[in-house]
Design a protein around this motif. Structure first.
Motif, PDB file in Angstrom:
ATOM      1  N   GLY A 159       0.819  -1.212   0.000  1.00 20.41           N
ATOM      2  CA  GLY A 159       0.000   0.000   0.000  1.00 20.41           C
ATOM      3  C   GLY A 159       0.852   1.260   0.000  1.00 20.41           C
ATOM      4  O   GLY A 159       0.572   2.223  -0.723  1.00 20.41           O
ATOM      5  N   TRP A 160       1.898   1.272   0.839  1.00 22.44           N
ATOM      6  CA  TRP A 160       2.793   2.433   0.911  1.00 22.44           C
ATOM      7  C   TRP A 160       3.462   2.665  -0.438  1.00 22.44           C
ATOM      8  O   TRP A 160       3.579   3.796  -0.916  1.00 22.44           O
ATOM      9  CB  TRP A 160       3.844   2.213   1.994  1.00 22.44           C
ATOM     10  CG  TRP A 160       4.662   3.432   2.332  1.00 22.44           C
ATOM     11  CD1 TRP A 160       4.455   4.313   3.339  1.00 22.44           C
ATOM     12  CD2 TRP A 160       5.837   3.893   1.610  1.00 22.44           C
ATOM     13  NE1 TRP A 160       5.415   5.306   3.313  1.00 22.44           N
ATOM     14  CE2 TRP A 160       6.271   5.077   2.258  1.00 22.44           C
ATOM     15  CE3 TRP A 160       6.540   3.439   0.514  1.00 22.44           C
ATOM     16  CZ2 TRP A 160       7.382   5.799   1.837  1.00 22.44           C
ATOM     17  CZ3 TRP A 160       7.647   4.167   0.073  1.00 22.44           C
ATOM     18  CH2 TRP A 160       8.060   5.319   0.734  1.00 22.44           C
ATOM     19  N   CYS A 185      -6.053   0.471  -3.797  1.00 25.08           N
ATOM     20  CA  CYS A 185      -6.830  -0.776  -3.709  1.00 25.08           C
ATOM     21  C   CYS A 185      -7.492  -1.104  -5.044  1.00 25.08           C
ATOM     22  O   CYS A 185      -7.545  -2.272  -5.459  1.00 25.08           O
ATOM     23  CB  CYS A 185      -7.886  -0.650  -2.606  1.00 25.08           C
ATOM     24  SG  CYS A 185      -7.196  -0.681  -0.929  1.00 25.08           S
ATOM     25  N   GLU A 186      -7.991  -0.081  -5.724  1.00 21.00           N
ATOM     26  CA  GLU A 186      -8.596  -0.297  -7.037  1.00 21.00           C
ATOM     27  C   GLU A 186      -7.552  -0.801  -8.042  1.00 21.00           C
ATOM     28  O   GLU A 186      -7.831  -1.678  -8.865  1.00 21.00           O
ATOM     29  CB  GLU A 186      -9.236   0.998  -7.542  1.00 21.00           C
ATOM     30  CG  GLU A 186     -10.518   1.376  -6.808  1.00 21.00           C
ATOM     31  CD  GLU A 186     -11.110   2.679  -7.327  1.00 21.00           C
ATOM     32  OE1 GLU A 186     -10.523   3.263  -8.272  1.00 21.00           O
ATOM     33  OE2 GLU A 186     -12.148   3.104  -6.798  1.00 21.00           O
ATOM     34  N   MET A 187      -6.330  -0.245  -7.940  1.00 16.28           N
ATOM     35  CA  MET A 187      -5.280  -0.656  -8.855  1.00 16.28           C
ATOM     36  C   MET A 187      -4.852  -2.098  -8.584  1.00 16.28           C
ATOM     37  O   MET A 187      -4.556  -2.856  -9.510  1.00 16.28           O
ATOM     38  CB  MET A 187      -4.087   0.279  -8.749  1.00 16.28           C
ATOM     39  CG  MET A 187      -3.037   0.067  -9.823  1.00 16.28           C
ATOM     40  SD  MET A 187      -3.679   0.261 -11.523  1.00 16.28           S
ATOM     41  CE  MET A 187      -3.931   2.046 -11.556  1.00 16.28           C
ATOM     42  N   LEU A 188      -4.830  -2.491  -7.311  1.00 19.15           N
ATOM     43  CA  LEU A 188      -4.524  -3.883  -6.978  1.00 19.15           C
ATOM     44  C   LEU A 188      -5.516  -4.821  -7.660  1.00 19.15           C
ATOM     45  O   LEU A 188      -5.129  -5.857  -8.220  1.00 19.15           O
ATOM     46  CB  LEU A 188      -4.569  -4.087  -5.457  1.00 19.15           C
ATOM     47  CG  LEU A 188      -3.355  -3.594  -4.665  1.00 19.15           C
ATOM     48  CD1 LEU A 188      -3.632  -3.673  -3.167  1.00 19.15           C
ATOM     49  CD2 LEU A 188      -2.112  -4.428  -5.003  1.00 19.15           C
ATOM     50  N   ASP A 246      -6.543  -6.993   0.156  1.00 17.34           N
ATOM     51  CA  ASP A 246      -5.795  -7.202   1.397  1.00 17.34           C
ATOM     52  C   ASP A 246      -4.278  -7.263   1.168  1.00 17.34           C
ATOM     53  O   ASP A 246      -3.502  -7.293   2.123  1.00 17.34           O
ATOM     54  CB  ASP A 246      -6.285  -8.438   2.149  1.00 17.34           C
ATOM     55  CG  ASP A 246      -6.132  -9.743   1.344  1.00 17.34           C
ATOM     56  OD1 ASP A 246      -5.453  -9.712   0.295  1.00 17.34           O
ATOM     57  OD2 ASP A 246      -6.700 -10.760   1.773  1.00 17.34           O
ATOM     58  N   TYR A 247      -3.854  -7.259  -0.108  1.00 12.50           N
ATOM     59  CA  TYR A 247      -2.414  -7.167  -0.390  1.00 12.50           C
ATOM     60  C   TYR A 247      -1.874  -5.790  -0.003  1.00 12.50           C
ATOM     61  O   TYR A 247      -0.656  -5.606   0.103  1.00 12.50           O
ATOM     62  CB  TYR A 247      -2.139  -7.434  -1.872  1.00 12.50           C
ATOM     63  CG  TYR A 247      -2.098  -8.903  -2.226  1.00 12.50           C
ATOM     64  CD1 TYR A 247      -0.891  -9.572  -2.385  1.00 12.50           C
ATOM     65  CD2 TYR A 247      -3.269  -9.637  -2.398  1.00 12.50           C
ATOM     66  CE1 TYR A 247      -0.852 -10.923  -2.696  1.00 12.50           C
ATOM     67  CE2 TYR A 247      -3.244 -10.989  -2.711  1.00 12.50           C
ATOM     68  CZ  TYR A 247      -2.025 -11.619  -2.858  1.00 12.50           C
ATOM     69  OH  TYR A 247      -1.994 -12.956  -3.159  1.00 12.50           O
ATOM     70  N   TYR A 248      -2.744  -4.842   0.201  1.00 17.89           N
ATOM     71  CA  TYR A 248      -2.365  -3.471   0.561  1.00 17.89           C
ATOM     72  C   TYR A 248      -1.445  -3.455   1.782  1.00 17.89           C
ATOM     73  O   TYR A 248      -0.493  -2.674   1.849  1.00 17.89           O
ATOM     74  CB  TYR A 248      -3.634  -2.654   0.852  1.00 17.89           C
ATOM     75  CG  TYR A 248      -3.389  -1.185   1.087  1.00 17.89           C
ATOM     76  CD1 TYR A 248      -3.488  -0.267   0.043  1.00 17.89           C
ATOM     77  CD2 TYR A 248      -3.080  -0.691   2.351  1.00 17.89           C
ATOM     78  CE1 TYR A 248      -3.278   1.086   0.247  1.00 17.89           C
ATOM     79  CE2 TYR A 248      -2.856   0.663   2.569  1.00 17.89           C
ATOM     80  CZ  TYR A 248      -2.956   1.547   1.513  1.00 17.89           C
ATOM     81  OH  TYR A 248      -2.740   2.899   1.733  1.00 17.89           O
ATOM     82  N   GLY A 249      -1.704  -4.322   2.765  1.00 22.20           N
ATOM     83  CA  GLY A 249      -0.925  -4.311   4.008  1.00 22.20           C
ATOM     84  C   GLY A 249       0.225  -5.303   4.029  1.00 22.20           C
ATOM     85  O   GLY A 249       0.922  -5.418   5.052  1.00 22.20           O
TER      86      GLY A 249
END
Length: 524
Positions: free
Chosen positions: A377-378, A400-403, A411-414
């Protein structure tokens, strides 16, 4: 299994590693692996990352590390008239076999070679440890072996360090180290993955030479089925730590029985373009126009800085919505050109006009370009923060939209890069490149280190994103098959110059330049 000529045999082998925080508990990564290789034959082991192919061979060579061990089954090696269980030998006993009887060559020689020891001394060390040959004779043996693996001017090379050699030269030096004692078994783990097609072909020819001339038994580990087909008589297919299919290569590739083998072959032998060119390219809108464009590097010679021209007076246009491939061997200038277009190398001559804002770049090794200390995410929100785009909440939502657009869950954001597979990390790198909606993307070998099925997924993703966002790609690769499938046009680079260009189909079907013909002839 018949055992009459088996040099190495794995029987029901399971390999495990201690669980984190629970050293008494083992995490088993391969399950009941069984196969053999006969004296003098070449056996291929294929499968995706994590399939267990490398782990199985590291276990055979006693090089597991990390507390790994064979928890079930046996690995037997024919030594003279007897057969010894390798997994029961002490470290000292195993060291006695390594070099003399078993040798291993790895994918990336730069991590296997000692950076502070000369090439000659590293090859000679094998003779010093395993023989009583006098020093003068050892040097002569080393020079002869360096010549035998195809390295020019062995005497000059003897005193050079690994960083002074190209990738192909380093791999030849590793093979020289492995073969200096004429081992009976050579295990080659992805020895050509990072090499250009012409260099790859030469390395494979070298392996076949040793098999023919010295009756060396070869086990070739690769995710590239073309490599396996060109060298091996039999192959073992692994998936999820298990052997799913094995047999002679011709039957295995032409009449695969298992669904997994069929999927591997479908991905490796993907046919036809992934593009519908009429829908994509807009030749009326120029994105990049280069005129007599040159790129230089600065080098120090005798204490003075001199400029070395790497890209030499190239001229070209890139049009909106097209994918242009750049192919050529290492050192031809293709990556240097891309970095200069991205603004990463200011030493240029001539002119280049880029109609859109700062282009973005995706590199071959995403793990090397993603900060391991930062969350996904960072990393994705950093470009937005730097350009003051949106609020903190809007930045998070955009990430999150790009993921989701690159095929990853929110949940890959974290999560951190180290917890992702190679294909997942490359998806993140692609997401980072298009976060700011820049229209021109530079892709430097974006799939060369990936397994065939993952490679296919990334290529399909790139084409989908290109259509969705109206992107223009400069796609650099040494893989002619990938270029053929994904590109509208092709530039062929040789010694810093574009020696041939044209529509992809025309270049592949009717090459004009001798160098292009050479690249296509080397294609597996």
């Amino acid at each position: 299994m018949e055992k009459q000529n088996h040099l190495l045999e794995l029987c029901n082998v399971s390999v495990g590693f201690p669980k984190k925080g629970e050293k008494s508990q083992m995490n088993v990564v391969t399950h009941g692996v069984s196969f053999y290789v006969e004296q003098g034959e070449a056996l291929g082991i294929v499968g995706e990352s994590g399939s267990g192919k490398s782990v199985s061979m590291l276990a055979a060579a006693g090089l597991l590390g990390g507390g790994g061990k064979v928890v079930e089954g046996s690995i037997r090696f024919r030594h003279g008239e007897d057969s010894v269980a390798l997994n029961t030998l002490t470290k000292k006993q195993m060291e006695g076999l390594l070099g003399d009887d078993i040798a291993m060559v790895f994918q990336e020689p730069m991590t296997s070679l000692n950076p502070v020891m000369t090439i000659g001394k590293q090859v000679e060390e094998m003779l010093e440890l395993h023989t009583d040959i006098p020093k003068e004779e050892r040097r002569e043996r080393v020079l002869a072996m360096l010549g035998e693996v195809g390295l020019a001017e062995p005497a000059a090379l003897y005193g050079k360090y690994p960083h002074q050699l190209s990738g192909g030269m380093r791999q030849r030096a590793m093979i020289a180290m492995a073969m200096i004692l004429r081992p009976r078994l050579l295990i080659a783990d992805e020895p050509t993955t990072a090499l250009d097609v012409t260099i790859q072909a030469k390395i494979l020819e070298l392996l076949k030479k040793f098999q023919t001339e010295y009756k060396t038994t070869i086990i070739l580990i690769s995710h590239d089925l073309g490599v396996i087909r060109s060298v091996c008589g039999r192959a073992v297919v692994m998936c999820g730590g298990e052997v799913v299919e094995q047999g002679d290569v011709k039957t295995l590739f032409e009449q695969p029985q298992m669904d997994y083998t069929k999927r591997l072959l479908a991905a490796a032998l993907g046919k036809g373009s992934l593009l519908k060119k009429a829908e994509i390219a807009n030749r009326n809108e120029t994105v990049v126009r280069a005129r007599d464009y040159s790129v230089f590097y600065e080098e120090k010679t005798a204490g003075k800085k001199i400029k070395r021209e790497v890209v030499k007076n190239v001229s070209f246009e890139l049009y909106a919505g097209e994918i242009v491939g750049v192919v050529g061997e290492s050192g031809c200038g293709k990556s240097t050109l891309a970095k200069a277009l991205a603004g990463l190398n200011p030493l240029t001559g001539g002119s280049v006009d880029i109609s859109c804002s700062q282009p973005q770049m995706v590199f071959q090794d995403p793990y090397g370009s993603l900060n391991p200390a930062k969350t996904i995410g960072w990393l994705l929100t950093e470009p937005l923060r730097l350009h003051r785009v949106g609020t903190k909440q809007q930045q998070r939502e955009a990430a999150c939209e790009m993921l989701e657009k690159v095929g990853l869950e929110r949940d890959y954001y974290g999560r951190y890069p180290s917890t992702l597979s190679g294909g997942q990390r490359q998806r993140v790198a692609i997401a980072m490149a298009i976060m700011l909606k820049r229209k021109f993307i530079l892709l430097d070998e974006p799939v060369s280190a990936l397994d065939v099925t993952v490679q296919e997924q990334i290529l399909i993703l790139l084409v989908r994103l290109q259509k969705e966002f109206g992107l223009t790609y400069l796609f650099i690769s040494h893989d002619m098959n990938v270029i053929h499938r994904i590109c509208d046009r092709v530039f062929v680079m040789y010694q810093g110059e574009i020696v041939e260009r044209g529509e992809a189909e025309e270049v592949f079907q009717n090459p004009q330049h001798a160098y292009t013909k050479k690249l296509l002839a080397a294609r597996l």
